[in-house]
Write a protein that holds these residues in place. Sequence first.
Motif, PDB file in Angstrom:
ATOM      1  N   VAL A 254      -6.110  43.301  44.747  1.00 57.17           N
ATOM      2  CA  VAL A 254      -7.136  42.786  45.663  1.00 57.17           C
ATOM      3  C   VAL A 254      -7.628  43.877  46.593  1.00 57.17           C
ATOM      4  O   VAL A 254      -8.834  44.089  46.748  1.00 57.17           O
ATOM      5  CB  VAL A 254      -6.573  41.618  46.511  1.00 57.17           C
TER       6      VAL A 254
ATOM      7  N   ALA B  18      -6.860  34.725  31.679  1.00 58.33           N
ATOM      8  CA  ALA B  18      -8.097  34.752  30.886  1.00 58.33           C
ATOM      9  C   ALA B  18      -8.254  33.433  30.123  1.00 58.33           C
ATOM     10  O   ALA B  18      -9.354  32.878  30.037  1.00 58.33           O
ATOM     11  CB  ALA B  18      -8.070  35.933  29.915  1.00 58.33           C
ATOM     12  N   ILE B  19      -7.127  32.944  29.579  1.00 55.07           N
ATOM     13  CA  ILE B  19      -7.169  31.652  28.872  1.00 55.07           C
ATOM     14  C   ILE B  19      -7.541  30.533  29.849  1.00 55.07           C
ATOM     15  O   ILE B  19      -8.357  29.664  29.536  1.00 55.07           O
ATOM     16  CB  ILE B  19      -5.813  31.365  28.186  1.00 55.07           C
TER      17      ILE B  19
ATOM     18  N   ASP C 122      -2.432  38.575  32.808  1.00 58.96           N
ATOM     19  CA  ASP C 122      -3.882  38.604  32.600  1.00 58.96           C
ATOM     20  C   ASP C 122      -4.300  37.703  31.447  1.00 58.96           C
ATOM     21  O   ASP C 122      -5.355  37.060  31.493  1.00 58.96           O
ATOM     22  CB  ASP C 122      -4.341  40.039  32.292  1.00 58.96           C
ATOM     23  N   ILE C 123      -3.477  37.677  30.393  1.00 60.48           N
ATOM     24  CA  ILE C 123      -3.812  36.883  29.200  1.00 60.48           C
ATOM     25  C   ILE C 123      -3.839  35.397  29.562  1.00 60.48           C
ATOM     26  O   ILE C 123      -4.769  34.666  29.184  1.00 60.48           O
ATOM     27  CB  ILE C 123      -2.797  37.156  28.068  1.00 60.48           C
TER      28      ILE C 123
ATOM     29  N   TYR D 205     -12.288  42.907  35.171  1.00 61.74           N
ATOM     30  CA  TYR D 205     -11.063  43.129  35.950  1.00 61.74           C
ATOM     31  C   TYR D 205      -9.809  42.548  35.316  1.00 61.74           C
ATOM     32  O   TYR D 205      -8.735  42.675  35.874  1.00 61.74           O
ATOM     33  CB  TYR D 205     -11.237  42.557  37.359  1.00 61.74           C
TER      34      TYR D 205
ATOM     35  N   ALA E 248      -6.789  36.225  37.942  1.00 65.96           N
ATOM     36  CA  ALA E 248      -6.937  37.450  37.140  1.00 65.96           C
ATOM     37  C   ALA E 248      -7.298  38.641  38.031  1.00 65.96           C
ATOM     38  O   ALA E 248      -6.979  39.784  37.717  1.00 65.96           O
ATOM     39  CB  ALA E 248      -8.001  37.250  36.067  1.00 65.96           C
ATOM     40  N   LEU E 249      -7.954  38.348  39.151  1.00 60.41           N
ATOM     41  CA  LEU E 249      -8.315  39.418  40.088  1.00 60.41           C
ATOM     42  C   LEU E 249      -7.122  39.811  40.962  1.00 60.41           C
ATOM     43  O   LEU E 249      -6.965  40.968  41.330  1.00 60.41           O
ATOM     44  CB  LEU E 249      -9.477  38.938  40.981  1.00 60.41           C
ATOM     45  N   LEU E 250      -6.272  38.825  41.262  1.00 63.30           N
ATOM     46  CA  LEU E 250      -5.173  39.071  42.203  1.00 63.30           C
ATOM     47  C   LEU E 250      -3.931  39.662  41.536  1.00 63.30           C
ATOM     48  O   LEU E 250      -3.151  40.359  42.165  1.00 63.30           O
ATOM     49  CB  LEU E 250      -4.770  37.770  42.899  1.00 63.30           C
TER      50      LEU E 250
ATOM     51  N   GLU F 107      -2.010  41.641  38.193  1.00 60.03           N
ATOM     52  CA  GLU F 107      -2.212  42.515  37.028  1.00 60.03           C
ATOM     53  C   GLU F 107      -1.014  42.446  36.102  1.00 60.03           C
ATOM     54  O   GLU F 107       0.050  42.000  36.501  1.00 60.03           O
ATOM     55  CB  GLU F 107      -2.453  43.950  37.496  1.00 60.03           C
TER      56      GLU F 107
ATOM     57  N   SER G 184     -10.200  26.616  35.654  1.00 59.50           N
ATOM     58  CA  SER G 184     -11.059  27.791  35.407  1.00 59.50           C
ATOM     59  C   SER G 184     -11.145  28.682  36.642  1.00 59.50           C
ATOM     60  O   SER G 184     -11.007  29.903  36.549  1.00 59.50           O
ATOM     61  CB  SER G 184     -12.476  27.352  35.017  1.00 59.50           C
ATOM     62  N   LEU G 185     -11.367  28.046  37.795  1.00 63.89           N
ATOM     63  CA  LEU G 185     -11.500  28.816  39.032  1.00 63.89           C
ATOM     64  C   LEU G 185     -10.189  29.526  39.367  1.00 63.89           C
ATOM     65  O   LEU G 185     -10.190  30.714  39.750  1.00 63.89           O
ATOM     66  CB  LEU G 185     -11.904  27.882  40.181  1.00 63.89           C
TER      67      LEU G 185
ATOM     68  N   LEU H 107      -9.943  32.542  37.091  1.00 62.06           N
ATOM     69  CA  LEU H 107     -10.862  33.624  37.474  1.00 62.06           C
ATOM     70  C   LEU H 107     -10.338  34.399  38.684  1.00 62.06           C
ATOM     71  O   LEU H 107     -10.385  35.632  38.708  1.00 62.06           O
ATOM     72  CB  LEU H 107     -12.244  33.041  37.817  1.00 62.06           C
ATOM     73  N   VAL H 108      -9.826  33.660  39.666  1.00 59.97           N
ATOM     74  CA  VAL H 108      -9.340  34.314  40.888  1.00 59.97           C
ATOM     75  C   VAL H 108      -7.990  34.991  40.648  1.00 59.97           C
ATOM     76  O   VAL H 108      -7.777  36.130  41.065  1.00 59.97           O
ATOM     77  CB  VAL H 108      -9.252  33.294  42.051  1.00 59.97           C
TER      78      VAL H 108
END
Lengths: 65, 378
Positions: free
Chosen positions: B288, A48-49, A44-45, B329, A36-38, A40, A29-30, A33-34
């Motif tokens: 980022v 997100a899963i 992303d999908i 995001y 998805a931010l780093l 694009e 999960s972590l 989450l991270v």
Amino acid sequence: MNVNKPRVRLSAKRLGAIFVLPALIFAVSLAGLVAALLVEGHADIIFAIASGFGLIVAAAVLARR
Amino acid sequence: MGKQTIKSWSWVHKWTSLLCTLFLLMLCLTGLPLIFHDEIDGALNTDSWTPANPAAEHLTLDEILDTALENRPGEVPIFMSFDIDRPVVNVTSGPSADAPGSAMHFASFDLTSGNLVPPADNGESVMEFILQLHTDMFLGLPGMLFLGFMGILFVLSVVSGVVLYAPFMRKLEFGTVRRQQSKRLKWLDYHNLLGIVAVAWLLVVGLTGVINTLEEPIIETWKSQELAGLVASNEGVAASASRASLDAAVNAAIEEAPDMELQFVAFPGSGFSTKAHYAVFLHGRTPVSEHVIAPVLIHAGTGEVAGLREMPWYAKALSLSRPLHFGDYGGLLLKLVWAVLDLLTIFLLVTGVYLWLARGNRRMRVERQLDTGEVLKA
């Protein structure tokens, strides 16, 4: 029942067994989450899963029982 | 883990959870629409705007600035910002560069024609109300700091919940829900299962929420320490009656940091600049670094570069904590995951209160817990 029994330690093996799945869910999960931010794009999908991995596991466990 | 240790962690879990429950419930309920802020805005503002001359070359920033000031005679420019997904420039002006927010005027201009762009603000007042309730409960900085304290209690309740998970699960397989026994045990098992699978998200959202409540002190520290150094070393520079080209100033700023792009411009005299300089704020191009901004001071009379100052680590932490808190995001699927986890948190809060209310006689409870392996034997 006597509530003042001598304490029973959780063995490292039992503790590991209790936390192995939660730790895996936490890590996936972590990472989702991270990541998805780093990153694009279409990834992303996947991220997100991964972020919702705990939800998937909980749903699977509850459905099985 | 001994009886006293479990008792101590139970005390921490009970009181940190109970103290923050009501506020967390409010934050979860108000946070839900905020996750879908963009989608709600889009649904309420269906009149899609298109640029007047999509194929035309864009006007210069100086031309847009001249047009904006012609529309607001007697006013001076304060800020200029740029829409990400459409050719629109936003100009904030006021009677003076240090005018309060209530005296500022905000207008958007079509970069292809210079025409005014109608505001797409249906439902904006409702979303602003929800955002402010979520951010500070209309109490300003004290409200933000109070919610930050509630966030710390929430993080403590999650950590203590993880610690207590081990003795509770001593005799149980992962995911066990004892539906056939007491109602309380059933909800306790749901509480434990759904809590433990959401720990990563709960901690990320909780911790970033706490960081976000420190926004004002962080920005003030940045301004008073890092930016003040840059501004102070240029404060004595005399302002000029003539205005150097804004486009040239922006290009000069980008030359200072070629891996960054324009975010907004603060004009001379505004809160983010000196009396003599344009402060051109740039941000990174990668996912980022796009949250990391750096100001470049350019003399507004001569167009000379006075210096660039990167964000300090604590301001970078704040920039990264915003998206990580709101979950906006990673596309719609991530938002849906965020919403489900938000609802799950509401479930945890409600079941937590239920478990506390239904706790019953203490001795009977301890005996029952020991019989069922609910906690580690003392």
